[in-house]
Write a protein that holds these residues in place. Structure first.
Motif, PDB file in Angstrom:
ATOM      1  N   GLU A   1      14.142  -2.288 -28.659  1.00 17.26           N
ATOM      2  CA  GLU A   1      13.898  -2.831 -27.313  1.00 17.26           C
ATOM      3  C   GLU A   1      14.974  -2.323 -26.348  1.00 17.26           C
ATOM      4  N   PRO A   2      14.972  -1.040 -26.045  1.00 16.48           N
ATOM      5  CA  PRO A   2      16.031  -0.471 -25.210  1.00 16.48           C
ATOM      6  C   PRO A   2      16.085  -1.062 -23.803  1.00 16.48           C
ATOM      7  N   ALA A   3      14.992  -1.589 -23.319  1.00 14.74           N
ATOM      8  CA  ALA A   3      14.985  -2.160 -21.964  1.00 14.74           C
ATOM      9  C   ALA A   3      15.878  -3.396 -21.882  1.00 14.74           C
TER      10      ALA A   3
ATOM     11  N   LEU B   1      17.154   4.547 -26.067  1.00 15.87           N
ATOM     12  CA  LEU B   1      18.009   3.976 -25.028  1.00 15.87           C
ATOM     13  C   LEU B   1      18.330   5.035 -23.971  1.00 15.87           C
ATOM     14  N   ARG B   2      18.594   6.256 -24.389  1.00 18.83           N
ATOM     15  CA  ARG B   2      18.888   7.323 -23.420  1.00 18.83           C
ATOM     16  C   ARG B   2      17.712   7.513 -22.462  1.00 18.83           C
ATOM     17  N   ALA B   3      16.491   7.492 -23.000  1.00 17.90           N
ATOM     18  CA  ALA B   3      15.305   7.657 -22.152  1.00 17.90           C
ATOM     19  C   ALA B   3      15.161   6.490 -21.185  1.00 17.90           C
ATOM     20  N   GLU B   4      15.452   5.292 -21.664  1.00 14.84           N
ATOM     21  CA  GLU B   4      15.358   4.102 -20.802  1.00 14.84           C
ATOM     22  C   GLU B   4      16.371   4.174 -19.666  1.00 14.84           C
TER      23      GLU B   4
ATOM     24  N   LYS C   1      15.556   6.602 -16.846  1.00 16.35           N
ATOM     25  CA  LYS C   1      14.593   6.110 -15.849  1.00 16.35           C
ATOM     26  C   LYS C   1      15.307   5.310 -14.763  1.00 16.35           C
ATOM     27  N   ARG C   2      16.339   4.554 -15.161  1.00 15.12           N
ATOM     28  CA  ARG C   2      17.050   3.711 -14.194  1.00 15.12           C
ATOM     29  C   ARG C   2      18.060   4.513 -13.383  1.00 15.12           C
ATOM     30  N   SER C   3      18.802   5.383 -14.058  1.00 14.87           N
ATOM     31  CA  SER C   3      19.870   6.132 -13.402  1.00 14.87           C
ATOM     32  C   SER C   3      19.912   7.541 -13.991  1.00 14.87           C
TER      33      SER C   3
END
Length: 330
Positions: A245-247, A191-194, A197-199
């Protein structure tokens, strides 16, 4: 931290607040420079049968705590002509629980008295009564006691007192056994990696060792990302995400949460055995001021269970902070 409840009100050297079931608390504020921390705490439930409970806490540095305290009101012995009053000791704090008779006498005397002094061998302290009557009058008003025989201050002949609101009942739901540390770190790391990418600046990387995750059942995960670390506070953002499914993660929204999504809690801890998520935002390192509270997982969301606050850093222990919300778990 923002609060959904009304914050306590200050009346000179006193503070008062009420919770969602109209149980109200008034507490004296020790001077910031006091060597011996001493304070009075009055708590009263709502309703006709709600009885006031008055305590005196004294914190000092002693090898052996005193067994009794001698009290004086503006220099005169209290209660009148009394011997020293017995106290209960717990570490560096002693507690005097006033009898109903002595509590009523002190409340009545506060109309004119200005200071309660406390002494024991090697100990001296005082409590200011400035603002105490205004605080108690405000409590009477909140509980609908003004002009009734049960009022603390402004008594009258009216016998009608509003009943206490019902205590909310929360269906707290335990969750499956804790993930092992490796699996929890994997879920949080994804989740941290996801989110990075966004912020990229949403969470500080050097706080990542505080990340964790828990299974909520039905292939759902509760993930806490440690986003900001200070000297005595660790702020974490909470998400619910489908397993692996962190996205598809969605931020939680807490009644008293911080952050853009209201999903940040400070110094949070989760107990999967009870489904209880607690937080404790310290105003300073020794933890004598700030906000504390908790939520319960009900199978769908986290709902507020309790909330307490102390806005002044005066040596007042967290268990004596003013409660602003309470409930019971089913």
């Amino acid at each position: 931290m923002a609060t959904a409840a009304d914050e306590p009100k200050t009346f000179r050297d006193w503070m008062a607040g009420c919770d969602n079931v109209k149980t109200c608390t008034a507490i004296s504020l020790p001077p910031e420079t006091a060597e011996t921390v001493a304070y009075l705490r009055l708590e009263r439930p709502a309703g006709l049968e709600g009885a006031a409970r008055l305590l005196l806490r004294v914190r000092g540095e002693w090898k052996k705590p005193p067994a009794t305290l001698q009290l004086k009101l503006d220099g005169a012995a209290f209660p009148a002509g009394s011997k020293p009053l017995p106290v209960a000791a717990d570490g560096d704090v002693v507690t005097l629980t006033f009898s109903a008779e002595d509590a009523a006498a002190l409340i009545e005397a506060a109309r004119k008295a200005t200071k309660l002094t406390i002494s024991a061998p090697g100990i001296s302290g005082s409590v200011s009564l400035a603002g105490s009557v205004a605080a108690m009058l405000w409590i009477d008003e909140q509980q609908g006691r003004l002009g009734t025989g049960t009022a603390l201050v402004r008594k009258g002949t009216n016998a009608t007192v509003p009943p206490a609101p019902a205590l909310p009942v929360v269906a707290a739901t335990p969750v499956p056994p804790m993930l092992d540390m490796k699996a929890a770190k994997q879920q949080a790391g994804r989740l941290r990696a996801e989110l990075k990418k966004r912020s990229p600046d949403s969470c500080e990387d050097d706080a990542a060792e505080g990340d964790s995750a828990w299974s909520l059942g039905d292939k759902r995960m509760l993930v806490a990302l440690a986003c900001s670390r200070g000297a005595y506070n660790l702020s974490s953002s909470f998400f619910i995400t489908p397993e692996n499914e962190p996205a598809k993660a969605t931020p939680l929204r807490f009644a008293d949460g911080d952050g853009n999504d209201g999903n940040e809690l400070t110094n949070a801890s989760f107990d999967p055995r009870t489904g209880h998520l607690a937080f404790f935002a310290k105003g300073r390192g020794i933890g004598d001021c700030g906000v504390s509270g908790g939520y319960a997982w009900n199978g769908k969301d986290f709902v507020r269970m309790e909330l307490a606050m102390m806005g002044e850093c005066r040596g007042i222990a967290p268990e004596d902070w003013i409660t602003l919300y309470r409930s019971t778990a089913k």
